[in-house]
Design an enzyme around this catalytic site. Structure first.
Site, PDB file in Angstrom:
ATOM      1  CG  HIS A  80      -2.115   0.916   1.020  1.00 39.21           C
ATOM      2  ND1 HIS A  80      -3.281   0.476   0.448  1.00 39.21           N
ATOM      3  CD2 HIS A  80      -2.305   2.228   1.292  1.00 39.21           C
ATOM      4  CE1 HIS A  80      -4.151   1.474   0.388  1.00 39.21           C
ATOM      5  NE2 HIS A  80      -3.584   2.554   0.893  1.00 39.21           N
ATOM      6  CG  ASP A 159     -10.257   3.708   5.207  1.00 42.45           C
ATOM      7  OD1 ASP A 159      -9.810   4.778   5.669  1.00 42.45           O
ATOM      8  OD2 ASP A 159      -9.943   3.279   4.088  1.00 42.45           O
ATOM      9  NE  ARG A 166      -7.811  11.109   6.542  1.00 44.15           N
ATOM     10  CZ  ARG A 166      -6.994  10.212   5.957  1.00 44.15           C
ATOM     11  NH1 ARG A 166      -7.434   9.010   5.641  1.00 44.15           N
ATOM     12  NH2 ARG A 166      -5.757  10.517   5.702  1.00 44.15           N
ATOM     13  CB  SER A 181      -6.795   5.826   6.344  1.00 46.25           C
ATOM     14  OG  SER A 181      -7.162   5.574   5.011  1.00 46.25           O
ATOM     15  CE  LYS A 185      -7.298   1.676   2.347  1.00 48.82           C
ATOM     16  NZ  LYS A 185      -7.492   2.959   2.976  1.00 48.82           N
TER      17      LYS A 185
END
Ligand code: URA
Length: 449
Positions: A80, A159, A166, A181, A185
């Site tokens: 990520h 999220d 956000r 965040s 996930k």
């Protein structure tokens, strides 16, 4: 909720129960959006302590169900990124790691702030479904080794809600909120291994090296005790990664690489993707070292195994793979403008965050949550940092939805590029640091929250 808001507004530290209340209320809609927005702003301004960040991460993970695949029989790994411009490594690393024998359940996001979103890019492929049930998700991974989907009502729903909010409330760039965040996930996906690509430089959410290091260390020490072996790589975002920034045009750049092309302008993208995939393959138990993983990933890039895994996944998720037969013919932007260099000199610096906003203004990003994005809009950059350009030479190609949407990206682009008369010899490494758990713990021992 009002008590929680008052406490955070006044700089108090929230306890686990209070944080869980916020995450649950975000997920099930029991906390109104105005209060959630106020909470995000208070958290952004006051900051979240490491304990609050850990509690928020776990509470957001537990706001939905966990993905617990029964029949994969492989270690699961993922990558990520903390967010960048032209940051498209997912389309390379996920199929390459899958082709090398790891299972990749990737849960991604949409465009956030000035950065693009993996889901928006994938949806440029007609028919591609980014929302699958957990059973479908597992079936695609079993078949293809990889699936890329978004947060759902089941997986990390807190999220899903907070991410979009956000984006609308200028509360993206905060280490605690970014950590929660990203990891909510990833931990909900029940990963065995996770590679974090933490961006630093002018296009990152946190631009200064010390802030990037702090975020990387925070994520590693939060993820590891939760059961996911994690490493963070600090990588350069002082210019867009590769040539393309947009939706369809980013997929094109990746598919060209997966087909074995090696254009000079994609060399940074190729190299970073192989490094990240190497780590994924290593954490996936398929290579003894990240270096050996790199070699396996490069072989899968060269022999077409990565391309096959990518196409198989697109097909399995309903995407029309025939659009890749003639990628140029499929690309139908509303309007195209070639921008020539407006002065001669060396490309000394880029304000890459501004370039990300220029891309968004072409129509490639959204101004309001829920708006559609233009799959064909975006910008191709024809000069890299450090290059010598002559006035009149092609500098960028802008694809916009409509002719009225050209002036703003052009103006932003011109203000974002700084030329110098002499070349700079400063070398910005693609990967500046690798943060493992031990390094992260040491770092945080000496850092203040
Ligand atoms: N990616 C995410 O998923 N969340 C962030 O906050 C930033 C990047």
């Amino acid at each position: 909720m009002i008590d929680i808001l008052r406490k955070k507004r006044d700089g108090g530290a929230l306890d686990e129960r209070e944080i869980q209340f916020v995450a649950r209320g975000a997920a099930d809609g029991s906390i109104p959006v105005d209060q959630l927005a106020a909470w995000l702003m208070a958290a952004w301004i006051r900051g979240l302590s490491r304990d609050e960040t850990r509690a928020l991460t776990l509470a957001m993970r537990d706001s939905g169900v966990r993905f617990t695949p029964k029949n994969l029989g492989k270690r699961t790994v993922d990558k990520h990124s903390s967010g960048g411009v032209g940051d498209k490594t997912s389309f390379l690393v996920a199929p390459l790691a899958a082709a090398c024998g790891a299972a990749v359940p990737m849960i991604s996001g949409r465009a956030l702030g000035h950065t693009g979103g993996t889901l928006d890019k994938l949806e440029a492929i007609p028919g591609y479904r980014t929302a699958l049930t957990l059973a479908e998700f597992e079936a695609v991974i079993a078949k293809c080794g990889v699936s890329i989907i978004g947060q759902t009502d089941q997986l990390a729903p807190a999220d899903r809600k907070l991410y979009a909010l956000r984006d609308r409330t200028a509360t993206v760039e905060n280490p605690g909120l970014i950590c929660a965040s990203i990891l909510s996930k990833k931990l909900a996906a029940g990963l065995n291994g996770l590679v974090l690509d933490v961006k630093t430089g002018s296009g990152a959410f946190l631009r200064k090296m010390e802030d990037t290091e702090f975020l990387a260390a925070l994520m590693v020490v939060t993820a590891e005790p939760a059961g996911t072996e994690t490493v963070a790589l600090l990588t350069d975002m002082s210019q867009p990664l590769g040539r393309a920034a947009g939706n369809w045009i980013e997929l094109v750049e990746c598919v060209e690489l997966l087909r074995g092309a090696r254009p000079a302008w994609s060399e940074d993208l190729r190299e970073l993707s192989l490094i990240l995939a190497g780590w994924m393959i290593h954490l996936g138990g398929k290579a003894a070292t990240p270096k050996a993983g790199y070699a396996l990933a490069e072989a899968a890039l060269t022999d077409g195994a990565g391309l096959a895994a990518f196409m198989k996944m697109v097909d399995a998720q309903g995407g029309d793979v025939s659009v890749f037969d003639d990628m140029e013919a499929f690309h139908k932007p509303g309007v195209t403008l070639k921008v020539d260099a407006w002065q001669s000199g060396y490309v000394a610096k880029m304000d890459t965050t501004a370039l990300g906003w220029a891309v968004q203004r072409t129509g490639a990003g959204r101004e309001k949550a829920g708006e559609p994005v233009d799959p064909h809009a975006g910008i191709l950059f024809h000069a890299r940092r450090g290059a010598r350009v002559e006035r009149g030479q092609l500098f960028a190609t802008i694809y916009a939805t409509h002719v009225d949407m050209l002036a703003e990206p052009v103006a932003i682009l011109k203000a974002a590029i700084h030329f110098s008369k002499t070349p700079s010899h400063a070398v910005v490494p693609l990967v500046s640091r690798i943060i493992t758990r031990e390094i992260a713990e040491n770092y945080l021992r000496n850092a203040v929250d």
